[in-house]
Design an enzyme around this catalytic site. Structure first.
Site, PDB file in Angstrom:
ATOM      1  CE  LYS A  17     -22.295  43.314  47.315  1.00 19.08           C
ATOM      2  NZ  LYS A  17     -21.911  42.811  46.139  1.00 19.08           N
ATOM      3  NE  ARG A  93     -23.619  48.566  43.420  1.00 17.34           N
ATOM      4  CZ  ARG A  93     -24.700  48.062  43.827  1.00 17.34           C
ATOM      5  NH1 ARG A  93     -25.273  47.745  45.262  1.00 17.34           N
ATOM      6  NH2 ARG A  93     -25.248  46.878  43.461  1.00 17.34           N
ATOM      7  NE  ARG A 130     -28.207  36.922  43.038  1.00 16.75           N
ATOM      8  CZ  ARG A 130     -27.367  38.042  43.536  1.00 16.75           C
ATOM      9  NH1 ARG A 130     -26.508  37.990  44.281  1.00 16.75           N
ATOM     10  NH2 ARG A 130     -26.993  38.730  42.316  1.00 16.75           N
ATOM     11  NE  ARG A 162     -31.048  40.952  42.486  1.00 19.90           N
ATOM     12  CZ  ARG A 162     -29.930  41.510  43.228  1.00 19.90           C
ATOM     13  NH1 ARG A 162     -29.524  41.182  44.219  1.00 19.90           N
ATOM     14  NH2 ARG A 162     -29.442  42.442  42.494  1.00 19.90           N
ATOM     15  NE  ARG A 173     -26.894  43.585  39.195  1.00 22.39           N
ATOM     16  CZ  ARG A 173     -27.171  42.329  39.719  1.00 22.39           C
ATOM     17  NH1 ARG A 173     -27.681  41.604  38.637  1.00 22.39           N
ATOM     18  NH2 ARG A 173     -26.870  41.962  40.797  1.00 22.39           N
TER      19      ARG A 173
HETATM   20  P1  AMP Z   1     -27.876  45.088  44.663  1.00 25.75           P
HETATM   21  O1  AMP Z   1     -28.994  44.393  45.302  1.00 25.75           O
HETATM   22  O2  AMP Z   1     -26.981  45.725  45.886  1.00 25.75           O
HETATM   23  O3  AMP Z   1     -27.241  44.332  43.677  1.00 25.75           O
HETATM   24  O4  AMP Z   1     -28.571  46.346  44.070  1.00 25.75           O
HETATM   25  C1  AMP Z   1     -29.368  46.302  43.084  1.00 25.75           C
HETATM   26  C2  AMP Z   1     -29.656  47.565  42.110  1.00 25.75           C
HETATM   27  O5  AMP Z   1     -29.926  48.489  43.176  1.00 25.75           O
HETATM   28  C3  AMP Z   1     -28.353  47.910  41.471  1.00 25.75           C
HETATM   29  O6  AMP Z   1     -27.903  47.242  40.278  1.00 25.75           O
HETATM   30  C4  AMP Z   1     -28.098  49.379  41.404  1.00 25.75           C
HETATM   31  O7  AMP Z   1     -29.333  49.585  40.423  1.00 25.75           O
HETATM   32  C5  AMP Z   1     -29.267  49.628  42.630  1.00 25.75           C
HETATM   33  N1  AMP Z   1     -28.465  50.154  43.788  1.00 25.75           N
HETATM   34  C6  AMP Z   1     -28.134  49.577  44.827  1.00 25.75           C
HETATM   35  N2  AMP Z   1     -27.388  50.142  45.833  1.00 25.75           N
HETATM   36  C7  AMP Z   1     -26.814  50.997  45.163  1.00 25.75           C
HETATM   37  C8  AMP Z   1     -25.725  52.271  45.305  1.00 25.75           C
HETATM   38  N3  AMP Z   1     -25.070  52.167  46.672  1.00 25.75           N
HETATM   39  N4  AMP Z   1     -25.709  53.101  44.385  1.00 25.75           N
HETATM   40  C9  AMP Z   1     -26.313  53.031  43.338  1.00 25.75           C
HETATM   41  N5  AMP Z   1     -27.349  52.133  42.835  1.00 25.75           N
HETATM   42  C10 AMP Z   1     -27.573  51.168  43.855  1.00 25.75           C
END
Ligand code: AMP
Length: 222
Positions: A17, A93, A130, A162, A173
């Site tokens: 993504k 999400r 990654r 990360r 996740r």
């Molecule tokens: P990502 O980089 O999109 O994988 O987001 C990293 C982390 O941020 C996720 O594992 C969640 O803890 C939090 N997070 C990001 N976007 C959301 C969302 N739309 N709703 C809830 N938690 C989020």
């Protein structure tokens, strides 16, 4: 100039993504809005939001819907978004977030929701390799590192794994994705906004597919 777009990109962690959203945002000249990147910026600068979010993010848990959507609402009000559109990455999400987003956009709506489909075995391999720039979030992998080892090509920041790409956080996740985010696919399908795309291939191949899907939706097939 290419017209702007209002797009949501769905997909499991490691589906590509982030990579696709950066490329699409350049192609359509619209901002790439990643809630994960926004939260990580808050963690880095130790804002109250960042301090609240960090532990849950490191554990791989979702944050509360209202907290996320308040942050997105503020971002969508900015002028570059209202004039040309946006690419939303990592949000919505949950179905509650999707409903709140529809309300925010009304009377207008999204142009399209792309679901990037990649088998779980492959996303696990991608996540393990990654690496991400700590400062600008540019994405690399152990097989395609920056030119100078672990110094970001874009901004000179440190490139590293990360903190939530550990095995334990990744499995949490992915479980959250199945439970909370996968139902969005049907939700957007019911609203005739969804297109499923094969996310396996080089970033250029997947970009071609994405642009073709967006242009087909607007009736301007390439
Ligand atoms: P990502 O980089 O999109 O994988 O987001 C990293 C982390 O941020 C996720 O594992 C969640 O803890 C939090 N997070 C990001 N976007 C959301 C969302 N739309 N709703 C809830 N938690 C989020």
């Amino acid at each position: 100039m290419t017209p702007g777009v209002r797009l949501v990109v769905l997909g499991k962690q490691g589906a590509g993504k982030g990579t696709q959203c950066v490329r699409l945002s350049h192609y359509y000249s619209v901002p790439h809005i990643s809630t994960g990147d926004m939260l990580r910026a808050n963690v880095k600068t130790r804002t109250p939001l960042g301090l609240e979010a960090q532990a849950r993010m490191d554990r791989g848990e979702l944050l509360p819907d209202t907290l996320i959507m308040d942050m997105v609402r503020e971002r969508l009000k900015e002028r570059n978004v209202s004039s040309r559109g946006f690419i939303l990455d990592g949000c919505p999400r949950t179905v509650v977030q999707a409903e709140l987003l529809q309300d925010m956009l009304a009377p207008s709506s999204l142009d399209l929701v792309i679901d990037l489909e990649v088998p779980t075995e492959l996303v696990l391999v991608r996540i393990a390799s990654r690496r991400v720039c700590k400062d600008c979030q540019a994405i690399y992998s152990t097989s395609e590192p920056p030119v100078v080892k672990w110094i970001c090509d874009v901004c000179g920041g440190m490139v590293q794994q990360r903190p939530d790409d550990t095995e334990e956080a990744v499995s949490r996740r992915l479980a959250a994705y199945e439970a909370e985010t996968a139902p969005l696919i049907g939700w957007y399908e019911d609203r005739e906004l969804l297109v499923r795309l094969d996310g396996v291939g080089t970033p250029d191949e997947v970009l071609e597919r994405s642009i073709a899907a967006i242009e087909a939706r607007r009736g301007t097939e390439r």
